[in-house]
Scaffold this active site. Structure first.
Site, PDB file in Angstrom:
ATOM      1  N   HIS A 198      -6.565  -4.328  -1.223  1.00 19.14           N
ATOM      2  CA  HIS A 198      -6.388  -5.397  -2.210  1.00 19.14           C
ATOM      3  C   HIS A 198      -5.069  -6.099  -1.902  1.00 19.14           C
ATOM      4  CE1 HIS A 198      -3.602  -2.567  -3.988  1.00 19.14           C
ATOM      5  NE2 HIS A 198      -4.568  -1.670  -4.127  1.00 19.14           N
ATOM      6  N   GLY A 257      -2.194  -5.866  -3.101  1.00 16.02           N
ATOM      7  CA  GLY A 257      -1.026  -4.979  -3.002  1.00 16.02           C
ATOM      8  C   GLY A 257      -0.840  -4.512  -1.566  1.00 16.02           C
ATOM      9  N   HIS A 258      -1.946  -4.052  -0.958  1.00 19.54           N
ATOM     10  CA  HIS A 258      -1.874  -3.646   0.454  1.00 19.54           C
ATOM     11  C   HIS A 258      -1.478  -4.832   1.329  1.00 19.54           C
ATOM     12  CE1 HIS A 258      -5.077  -0.749  -1.079  1.00 19.54           C
ATOM     13  NE2 HIS A 258      -4.187   0.087  -0.572  1.00 19.54           N
ATOM     14  N   GLN A 299      -4.820  15.287  -0.249  1.00 21.96           N
ATOM     15  CA  GLN A 299      -4.091  14.862  -1.444  1.00 21.96           C
ATOM     16  C   GLN A 299      -4.990  14.721  -2.675  1.00 21.96           C
ATOM     17  OE1 GLN A 299      -2.800  11.185   0.641  1.00 21.96           O
ATOM     18  NE2 GLN A 299      -3.069  10.178  -1.336  1.00 21.96           N
ATOM     19  N   GLN A 303       5.701   8.746  -5.276  1.00 20.54           N
ATOM     20  CA  GLN A 303       5.299   8.969  -3.884  1.00 20.54           C
ATOM     21  C   GLN A 303       6.345   8.393  -2.920  1.00 20.54           C
ATOM     22  OE1 GLN A 303       1.153   8.383  -2.300  1.00 20.54           O
ATOM     23  NE2 GLN A 303       2.015   6.457  -1.598  1.00 20.54           N
TER      24      GLN A 303
HETATM   25  P1  AMP Z   1      -3.342   3.545  -1.230  1.00 19.54           P
HETATM   26  O1  AMP Z   1      -4.326   2.893  -0.330  1.00 19.54           O
HETATM   27  O2  AMP Z   1      -3.692   3.441  -2.685  1.00 19.54           O
HETATM   28  O3  AMP Z   1      -2.969   4.939  -0.795  1.00 19.54           O
HETATM   29  O4  AMP Z   1      -2.000   2.691  -1.108  1.00 19.54           O
HETATM   30  C1  AMP Z   1      -1.426   2.425   0.147  1.00 19.54           C
HETATM   31  C2  AMP Z   1      -0.077   1.814  -0.056  1.00 19.54           C
HETATM   32  O5  AMP Z   1      -0.205   0.617  -0.818  1.00 19.54           O
HETATM   33  C3  AMP Z   1       0.894   2.717  -0.843  1.00 19.54           C
HETATM   34  O6  AMP Z   1       2.196   2.607  -0.301  1.00 19.54           O
HETATM   35  C4  AMP Z   1       0.831   2.140  -2.231  1.00 19.54           C
HETATM   36  O7  AMP Z   1       2.006   2.364  -2.989  1.00 19.54           O
HETATM   37  C5  AMP Z   1       0.669   0.663  -1.914  1.00 19.54           C
HETATM   38  N1  AMP Z   1       0.105  -0.039  -3.059  1.00 19.54           N
HETATM   39  C6  AMP Z   1      -0.991   0.311  -3.770  1.00 19.54           C
HETATM   40  N2  AMP Z   1      -1.170  -0.541  -4.799  1.00 19.54           N
HETATM   41  C7  AMP Z   1      -0.181  -1.456  -4.720  1.00 19.54           C
HETATM   42  C8  AMP Z   1       0.191  -2.595  -5.505  1.00 19.54           C
HETATM   43  N3  AMP Z   1      -0.521  -2.983  -6.564  1.00 19.54           N
HETATM   44  N4  AMP Z   1       1.284  -3.301  -5.135  1.00 19.54           N
HETATM   45  C9  AMP Z   1       2.014  -2.919  -4.049  1.00 19.54           C
HETATM   46  N5  AMP Z   1       1.724  -1.858  -3.279  1.00 19.54           N
HETATM   47  C10 AMP Z   1       0.645  -1.127  -3.608  1.00 19.54           C
END
Ligand code: AMP
Length: 289
Positions: free
Chosen positions: A34, A36-37, A61, A156
């Site tokens: 999304h 964020g990524h 995890q 984390q």
């Molecule tokens: P995940 O795929 O959920 O393990 O997240 C991968 C990376 O994306 C991790 O460093 C998360 O902290 C970061 N991340 C997930 N959601 C967001 C967000 N809404 N805004 C910024 N970074 C994010």
């Protein structure tokens, strides 16, 4: 963009870049990308010559009762998003490649992993041990100059930064701001689980954090936290925790307006566990009389 499935393929890329002036950035993800990524990928693209995105839903995890099998996956879509964001290499190994027969090592950070989500009544510290073990492996497999993480998972990021420093990884850990939906809900792959009414209620998580931030300077920490919790409960959301901590140590925060505090929340919304936080900097707090 190249897709690498085997640790050996990743190592060959790593070794070909070693000793060159090429700056490498790593963005670890579990996929179902999304915005964020994408913000992490774009930051990596800006700072680095080579961008590696790992895509691995890490079994270590997840607790046995968690959503490992249901975790949303869409590799083709993820590859398209990664390519558009300028990723050079996607490292998408199989669990058997990451944890081959005989694998016996765990990387465990003490203290920081025992509070908030690490509390035994919630996810437990094993969750973070799964994270630090896989991130250590990724840092070794890629050997990046920078690795990018989101503030959304503040605990984390703190645990990983501690591990990288303690184990003398040369990689600099970069933590970037949370990207939100229009109503403030932090973007998360797990938001896809929410029904429309639950999705609407979930925006109370960010409202509650904002309310705590707004009330803290004048009302004090306890009253501000109580108001935030109340805001959540009014939306029918019972938090697992809604707590103020020191951002670096994750020790409980006292009522000291000169210190930055991290207010962190985890809540179950219709069976989906959501987390979020707000960092309240001292200079954003109006002085109390
Ligand atoms: P995940 O795929 O959920 O393990 O997240 C991968 C990376 O994306 C991790 O460093 C998360 O902290 C970061 N991340 C997930 N959601 C967001 C967000 N809404 N805004 C910024 N970074 C994010």
């Amino acid at each position: 963009m190249k897709i690498l499935r085997l640790p050996g393929e990743m190592h060959a890329v790593r070794d070909s870049l070693r000793g060159t002036p090429v700056v490498t950035g790593l963005v670890p993800t579990m996929g179902y990308l999304h915005e964020g990524h994408v913000s992490l990928l774009e930051a990596a693209r800006e700072r680095c010559d080579r961008v590696v995105m790992s895509l691995f839903v890490n079994p270590a995890q997840f607790r046995p009762d968690e959503d490992l099998d249901q975790y949303p996956r869409d590799e083709e879509r993820d590859f398209a998003i990664a390519e558009k964001a300028g990723v050079d290499f996607v490292y998408a190994p199989d669990p058997e490649g990451v944890y081959p027969a005989g694998f016996a090592t765990r990387v465990e950070v003490e203290g920081l992993t025992e509070v908030l989500c690490g509390d035994r009544q919630w996810r437990g510290r094993e969750h973070f041990t799964g994270v630090t073990t896989v991130v250590s492996k990724l840092l070794n497999a890629v050997d990046p100059d920078f690795a990018f993480f989101g503030q959304k998972d503040a605990q984390q990021a703190t645990v990983i930064a501690r591990m990288a420093e303690d184990l003398e990884f040369r990689t600099e850990i970069v933590v970037l701001p949370t990207v939100r939906e229009r109503d403030g809900l932090a973007m998360s792959s797990r938001n896809a689980y929410l029904s429309a009414p639950a999705r609407e209620r979930a925006s109370a998580i960010w409202s509650a954090l904002l309310e705590t931030e707004a009330l803290y300077p004048q009302e004090g920490l306890d009253a501000a936290l109580a108001a935030g919790r109340h805001r959540l409960e009014a939306a029918g959301i019972r938090p697992e925790y809604f707590e103020a901590r020191h951002p670096g140590t994750l020790d409980p925060a006292g009522d000291d307006p000169d210190q930055a505090i991290l207010v962190a929340v985890a809540a179950d919304v219709e069976g989906t566990r959501l987390i979020d936080n707000i960092l309240i900097e001292p200079d954003r707090q109006a002085r109390r009389k």
